[in-house]
Design an enzyme around this catalytic site. Structure first.
Site, mmCIF file in Angstrom:
data_model
loop_
_atom_site.group_PDB
_atom_site.id
_atom_site.type_symbol
_atom_site.label_atom_id
_atom_site.label_comp_id
_atom_site.label_asym_id
_atom_site.label_seq_id
_atom_site.Cartn_x
_atom_site.Cartn_y
_atom_site.Cartn_z
ATOM 1 N N GLU A 196 38.343 -4.852 -50.557
ATOM 2 C CA GLU A 196 38.786 -5.370 -49.255
ATOM 3 C C GLU A 196 37.685 -6.251 -48.681
ATOM 4 O OE1 GLU A 196 40.459 -3.761 -44.916
ATOM 5 O OE2 GLU A 196 39.968 -2.338 -46.495
ATOM 6 N N ASN A 237 43.071 -2.768 -43.925
ATOM 7 C CA ASN A 237 43.274 -3.245 -42.551
ATOM 8 C C ASN A 237 43.085 -4.748 -42.434
ATOM 9 O OD1 ASN A 237 43.609 -0.548 -42.004
ATOM 10 N ND2 ASN A 237 41.772 -0.332 -40.747
ATOM 11 N N ASN A 259 50.067 -2.888 -45.021
ATOM 12 C CA ASN A 259 49.097 -1.803 -45.136
ATOM 13 C C ASN A 259 49.140 -0.909 -43.902
ATOM 14 O OD1 ASN A 259 46.437 -0.609 -46.293
ATOM 15 N ND2 ASN A 259 45.905 -1.126 -44.186
ATOM 16 N N GLU A 260 49.315 0.387 -44.107
ATOM 17 C CA GLU A 260 49.179 1.399 -43.048
ATOM 18 C C GLU A 260 49.847 0.984 -41.739
ATOM 19 O OE1 GLU A 260 45.086 2.646 -42.648
ATOM 20 O OE2 GLU A 260 45.082 3.567 -44.628
ATOM 21 N N TYR A 286 42.056 10.582 -47.568
ATOM 22 C CA TYR A 286 40.595 10.660 -47.533
ATOM 23 C C TYR A 286 40.194 12.068 -47.126
ATOM 24 C CZ TYR A 286 40.585 5.548 -47.658
ATOM 25 O OH TYR A 286 40.763 4.231 -48.019
ATOM 26 N N GLU A 324 45.099 4.310 -51.797
ATOM 27 C CA GLU A 324 43.783 4.511 -51.181
ATOM 28 C C GLU A 324 43.493 5.996 -51.241
ATOM 29 O OE1 GLU A 324 42.715 2.880 -47.369
ATOM 30 O OE2 GLU A 324 43.972 1.101 -47.655
ATOM 31 N N GLN A 381 36.448 2.381 -52.006
ATOM 32 C CA GLN A 381 36.618 1.067 -52.595
ATOM 33 C C GLN A 381 35.708 0.931 -53.798
ATOM 34 O OE1 GLN A 381 36.471 -2.164 -49.730
ATOM 35 N NE2 GLN A 381 37.554 -0.972 -48.188
#
Length: 506
Positions: free
Chosen positions: A26, A71, A169-170, A241, A283, A345
């Site tokens: 990213e 993001n 994304n999200e 996460y 992710e 990442q």
């Protein structure tokens, strides 16, 4: 303490998809700039790609990389990163300045150099259907149109041919630029998917699921979005996460069991709706969110708008590596539902690889379990049962003291991955695999180095945390199968490499 594990070489969960070993790049912090890309570095080539990083990426072995966010993508204009004139822009998502010196063509060239498939994400935050179809035409159409000819004029005569595309994304997260309700996003994702398939029917599309399992909309978000996109998408994303909270090490070590439950819930929703959709865990990682919320964000605000600031550069410990190993085992145990996964990442930002500008690149502790699993887990994932002591945790209830996954290839080679969640004592494991006669030709374990604690880390000048040979693995074979006995150090992640020859010792 002792644990007994049973399995049968003929009882498999499913084939191991190579895309299970993906990563993520990213435009955030130093992931790209002074990570992948640093013109003038002593190892960089004429394109500015750091050679030391490329070497470590090839060793790590990711098969697919998601790009450019995250993001970041929800405010990104892909056109800024192509052609000779590159504008500087504010990136509100990470409170930084994006120079756009590294863009689409550079990333494609970098991915080709690394031998990695691209998973491209489109902006459904500030933009939408038109932007998605434009970038698709630019990337994948052979020529003869304004956008495909622009690509050719920018140096890429052949189309990039991206197959994997993420639809935003999200979008469930209030922190996301262009945050939407499930109905708003589901309708936009469906219309975007429909038009993208008109241009290229062979695409694989990933629709955005929940940002994490504790979102208040988790579950209903998936149901709503999947109803809108039924028949139009191939995968739904899942982001996960994990971190150690308030010194609760046992719960942290049970993160793999939490990921199992998370995947199981999403799979249940897919089945409830009667859909044939895979789960993309695009992710996942361990991440000290406390540091991000309490330290990094304040530093960003105080520092003003800068290019590639240092953010979420976690120093990973032995404990973190053990948890990453268990998360990889969770993915292997769920190959019947998980079609791909991306550790977030790749470089510097919560990453297995770290660098210093102008200086060295090195392997963090979490590099090693990913590298071993990506290299050794192939063929089919075996269905296993575990009997023995269990670990009682505050966050996840009771879990197996020893976490396990195993894979076997048609050649007879295989691998067993073992996580010992006991923090104070070794655990003896007796693994019985029926239906095949194996040998063990290598056994390695990652645990605290001699004289150091579970908080030991690797640095630019010293890398003490790495797998080391584990002696004493015993193997016996009989006509019915193979029995392997091994003693796991406390708080450790261990890999046994199986050979098709019967008997033997590591």
């Amino acid at each position: 303490m002792s644990v007994h594990i049973e399995g049968d070489a003929g009882q498999v969960i499913g084939p191991v998809p190579r895309r299970l070993f993906g990563s993520f790049v990213e435009h955030m912090g130093r992931s790209v700039y002074t990570g992948l890309y640093e013109p003038g570095h002593s190892t960089s080539d004429e394109r500015g790609f750091r050679g030391d990083v490329l070497e470590l990426v090839r060793e790590l072995g990711p098969t697919v990389v998601r790009y450019p966010g995250g993001n970041f993508v929800s405010g990104y204009r892909w056109e800024d990163g192509v052609g000779p004139d590159r504008p500087r822009r504010l990136d509100p998502s990470w409170h930084s300045v994006e120079s756009n010196r590294f863009g689409l063509h550079e990333f494609v060239a970098w991915a080709e150099a690394a031998g990695i498939e691209v998973m491209y994400a489109v902006n459904l935050g500030t933009r939408g259907i038109q932007e998605a179809t434009d970038v698709l035409e630019y990337c994948n159409h052979p020529g003869g149109t304004e956008l495909s000819e622009r690509r050719r004029a920018n140096g890429a005569d052949r189309p990039f041919g991206f197959k994997l595309w993420c639809l935003g994304n999200e979008m469930d997260g209030p922190w996301q630029i262009g945050h939407k309700t499930a109905d708003e996003y589901g309708r936009l994702a469906a219309e975007t998917a429909r038009v993208m398939r008109m241009i290229d029917p062979g695409l694989e599309l990933v629709v955005a699921g929940s940002s994490h399992a504790d979102m208040p909309t988790f579950g209903e978000w998936e149901r709503t979005v999947l109803r809108h996109t039924a028949g139009l998408v191939d995968h739904i994303s899942l982001h996960a996460y994990y971190q150690e909270l308030h010194g609760d090490t046992d719960s942290y070590l049970a993160s793999g069991a939490a990921l199992d439950a998370y995947i199981g819930t999403v799979a249940g929703i897919i089945d409830e709706l009667g859909l044939d959709v895979g789960i993309s865990v695009d992710e996942w990682n361990v991440w000290d969110l406390r540091r991000w919320n309490e330290v990094d964000q304040a530093r960003l605000a105080e520092g003003g708008w800068r290019e590639h600031p240092r953010i979420i550069e976690d120093d990973y410990t032995v404990t973190d590596a053990v948890v990453v190993g268990s998360l990889l085992s969770s993915l292997l145990r769920n190959v019947d539902r998980v079609t791909m996964a991306n550790q977030a990442q790749l470089v510097n930002v919560i990453a297995p690889i770290r660098t210093e500008p102008g200086g060295p690149a090195w392997r963090q502790s979490t590099f090693h379990p990913f590298q071993r699993v990506a290299a050794l887990a192939g063929g089919s994932s075996l269905r296993l049962s575990v009997e023995g002591p269990r670990l009682r945790t505050a966050q996840h209830g009771e879990v197996d003291l020893v976490d396990v996954a195993a894979t076997v290839e048609d050649s007879g080679r295989g691998a067993v991955f073992l996580t010992n969640r006991a923090t104070a004592a070794p655990t003896e494991v007796r693994l019985r695999l029926r239906g095949a006669r194996f040998g063990v030709y290598a056994a390695e374990t990652l645990t605290a180095p001699d004289g150091e604690s579970r908080h030991a880390v690797n640095t630019a000048v010293s890398q003490p945390v790495r797998p080391v040979p584990l002696p004493g693995t015993a193997v016996t074979s009989d006509p019915g199968g193979t029995t392997i006995t091994v003693t796991l150090p406390p708080l450790s992640w261990t890999v046994l490499q199986l050979s098709p020859e019967a008997g033997g010792h590591a």
